[in-house]
Structures are given as structure tokens and as C-alpha cells.
Enzyme design. Sequence first.
Site, PDB file in Angstrom:
ATOM      1  N   LYS A  56      -4.655  -6.329  -1.563  1.00  0.00           N
ATOM      2  CA  LYS A  56      -5.821  -6.095  -2.413  1.00  0.00           C
ATOM      3  C   LYS A  56      -6.218  -4.635  -2.378  1.00  0.00           C
ATOM      4  O   LYS A  56      -6.619  -4.063  -3.374  1.00  0.00           O
ATOM      5  CB  LYS A  56      -7.009  -6.921  -1.900  1.00  0.00           C
ATOM      6  N   ARG A  57      -6.142  -4.047  -1.191  1.00  0.00           N
ATOM      7  CA  ARG A  57      -6.672  -2.693  -1.044  1.00  0.00           C
ATOM      8  C   ARG A  57      -5.753  -1.627  -1.631  1.00  0.00           C
ATOM      9  O   ARG A  57      -6.195  -0.689  -2.250  1.00  0.00           O
ATOM     10  CB  ARG A  57      -6.907  -2.399   0.434  1.00  0.00           C
TER      11      ARG A  57
END
Length: 464
Positions: A252-253
Site C-alpha cells: 500500500k505504501r
Amino acid sequence: MAVSDSPQVRVRIAPSPTGFAHLGTASTTLYNVLFARVNSGTFTLRIDDTDIERNREEYERLIYEALHWLGFEWDEGPDKGGPYGPYRQSERLDLYREAAAKLIGESKAYRCYCTPEELDAERKQAQAEHRPYVYSRRCLTNPPTDRTVFTVRFHVPGGEVKFTDMVRGEMTFDSDLFGDFIIVKSDGYPTYNFASPLDDAAMQITHVIRGEEHLPNTPYQLLVVDALGYARPQAFAHMPLILAPDGSKLSKRKHPEANLMLYREQGYLPEAMVNYLALLGWNPGTERETFTLDELVAEFTFDRVQHGGARFDRKKLDWINGEYIRSLEDDDLTARLKTFLPDLDEATIERAAPALKTRLRVLGEAKALLEYLWADPPAPELSPEDRQRVKAAAVALSLLQEWEPVPIHDVLMQVVESSGLGPNATFMPIRLAVTGKKISPPIDYTLALLPKDVAMARIARAIQ
Ligand code: GLU
């Protein structure tokens, strides 16, 4: 993939609302849905929201929105209710507290008062002695009496933990290597390895299908289930991780392309996404690459799931998406294109649909292809040769009675033939004159989609 013996199959996904809806959540959902459908089972959505620092309510909504976009529906969940609720872990804290108290009462867990600094020192010591770190059990044997802040640790009994994985077969882990792990954090919240198996047991989950990153967690979770005297799930399936093109985990990051909603925004069709996700990590055993959800239900088996990570391949997704776009009826494609083409009326979009099908990989590309219909492009600089060919075409086109793709095509082919050159030598300067771009729908449609007087005026402007 069907399991015949009772009890009734119950599966779940348990996403954490800690960011945008992730591609991995979609693929785990797909596998759970397929398994539930084949076995006439129940598919449950549980929200794992015990990470108080990172959870947000809007992320939960994004998960619903993304899964609904893909056409997935759950039988039980926070928004739906069901017989095993509540379906949000933050609303089940009493259950975890009771279970922790029970384990402490039976000496299967104990309070640990060690400070983070003390634990860090233990870890460094182990490192210096080149041995794997496990907690020293200081608070089991000799707890300090003057402290109030504590975590709860599970007292690992030791020995082998075995379970069946539908992808990898029989798995065995040596729990002597685990160390007594934390089940309740100092803020009173349960850890994932405590809350998750407890909920799976309480919700009577029969098969746990999830990402491969949780494979090493499974023996810990089974120790908890056993200690509480609950029934284990019948089996697990740990599905390959989705990897970024460089082979790292799609996170996600680090990877914005892990965001599911991005695909909706760019104009991927949900059914193409589902098809692609099925092929990511699963091999149908044939050359076939397009499958509807119903066809996947019939074909999918866990023994054809690959063991290693699955690299995300945008080119393949684009290809599959293009195939799905081409297979849509014109009115269906028109309906789906509306939000991408707010400047055009429905009739024009439908008229463009057959031409768009030959060009589009994603719906979002339609805007650049059709922009010339609502935005007048600047007149191009044409070479004397190009002007000559456009002039010849202009004469032929101006005589046309019927301003439709087929007659336009026929008349232009006559111009091409008398030019003695390939079609592009004539089409490209016309395309530039009418759209200002080198890429547009096929030339007959490019012209026919504009009113004849507008098209002819743009051509005239380019050759005056
Ligand atoms: N909340 C966990 C995750 O999102 C759930 C994993 C599981 O299915 O047990 O990875």
C-alpha cells in the site's frame, strides 16, 4: 474443489481498514467467493480493525466500494449483520478479554511486565550470541511485582503444529522455535494472531483462504485455538502474494498501483479485473485466458495455484481488458463510457462505440481519442505533398452525399489508390487536420463522427 463432508462451508475475508482498498484484498475475496460458490457455502466479511492508530472509517467504506465495484457480495458482514456478529473486531473486544482471562486462569498465558527496553536488550544479546531470539520467559518464572503496565503472552507448549494447506499440502511447524508470543498488547487490544483465530472459531469458519504472508502465522493461531479448546478450521489455503514488476511485495505504501479504485478510475472493466486476478497466481492448465466468474467457479482448483509470488503484469491486464471491451455490445459500452466522456451525448458515444472497440485498452483512453469532437484543434503545418493529398481527398469527400463511415471509407480508398502510396500517406494528414493528433479512431469514423461541415471546414483550413 468441492468438499463433500459437513459442516456447511463458511469462509471469510478479514481486511484491515488501514489504507486504500488493495489489489490483494480483491484477489483474496475472489478465491473465497469461488470456494463458497462451489460449495454452496457462506462468505463472510469481517473487518480487522484493531490497529487503532491506522484504522479509519472511510477506509472501511472504500473496501465495500471496491468489492462492490468488482461485483462481490457477502452474506454476512458489519453492514449486513448475521448470526455471528458483530463483524468488526473493535466491537468484539470483550470476547478477546474473556478469552485472555481464561487462558491466564488456566496458566496457558501470563502477564508480561517487561519494558520495551528490556526486551530490546534481550534481543540484542541473542543477536550478539548468534542465536535466534525467543522471549526469556522472565515474567513466567520471576515476574516483577512493582509494575502495572503489562502485555499478555501465550505460553507456547512446544511440539509440532500440523495443518493442511490446500495449496501447499501438509504443513509442519516446530513451535519450540516460536517463543511465548504476545496476545494482548499493553493498550489492551488483542494482537492479530490472537483475535483472528478466535473470531474464525467463533464464526465457525471452516476454510481460511488468505494471502501467503500469513502462512507463518497459522501455527501460532492454531496453538491459540487448541488452548481455548475450540475446533480448528478444516483447512487453510495460502494464496501467492501479488508482486510489483520489480519482484518486491506490492505494498500500500510503496505502490500506488496497488490501489483498486485506480483501476475503476482508469476504465478497467470489473469483470476483466476479476478475470485477470484469477489468472494472477492460478494456472487454468490450458491456453485459455478469458473466464467469466461462473466459468471460474467451474474451473478453479487450488492445486493449480502457484506457490511463488505472482508478478503484476499491467500489459496482460490491458490486453484482457481490451478483449472485454471488444466483446461488449455497443449500448453496454456506451453506458460504461458515459462518465469518461461527460462532454458527449449518448447518441454520439454509441455511434463511436464500434470504432473505439478497435482502439481502447481502457475506457479512460476514449477521452483523448474523441476530444476533437468538442475541442477544436489548431490547424496543422502540412508539407506540400501532404497538402496535395488532403486536397484530393477534400474534393472527393465534398461530393459525398451520405456522411457515414462506409461511404467515407470507400471514397478515401479511391483517393489512396490514385495516389499510388499506402493509405497512411493520405489518412495521416487528414487525421492531423481534423483532430490535431496522430492517433484517433479509424479515419472513416474520425470523419463521420463530426458533422460534415465541421470536418470539411477543418480540412479546408489545413490546406488553404
Ligand atoms: N487483517 C488481515 C489482513 O488484512 C487478515 C488476514 C487473515 O485473513 O487472517 O491481512
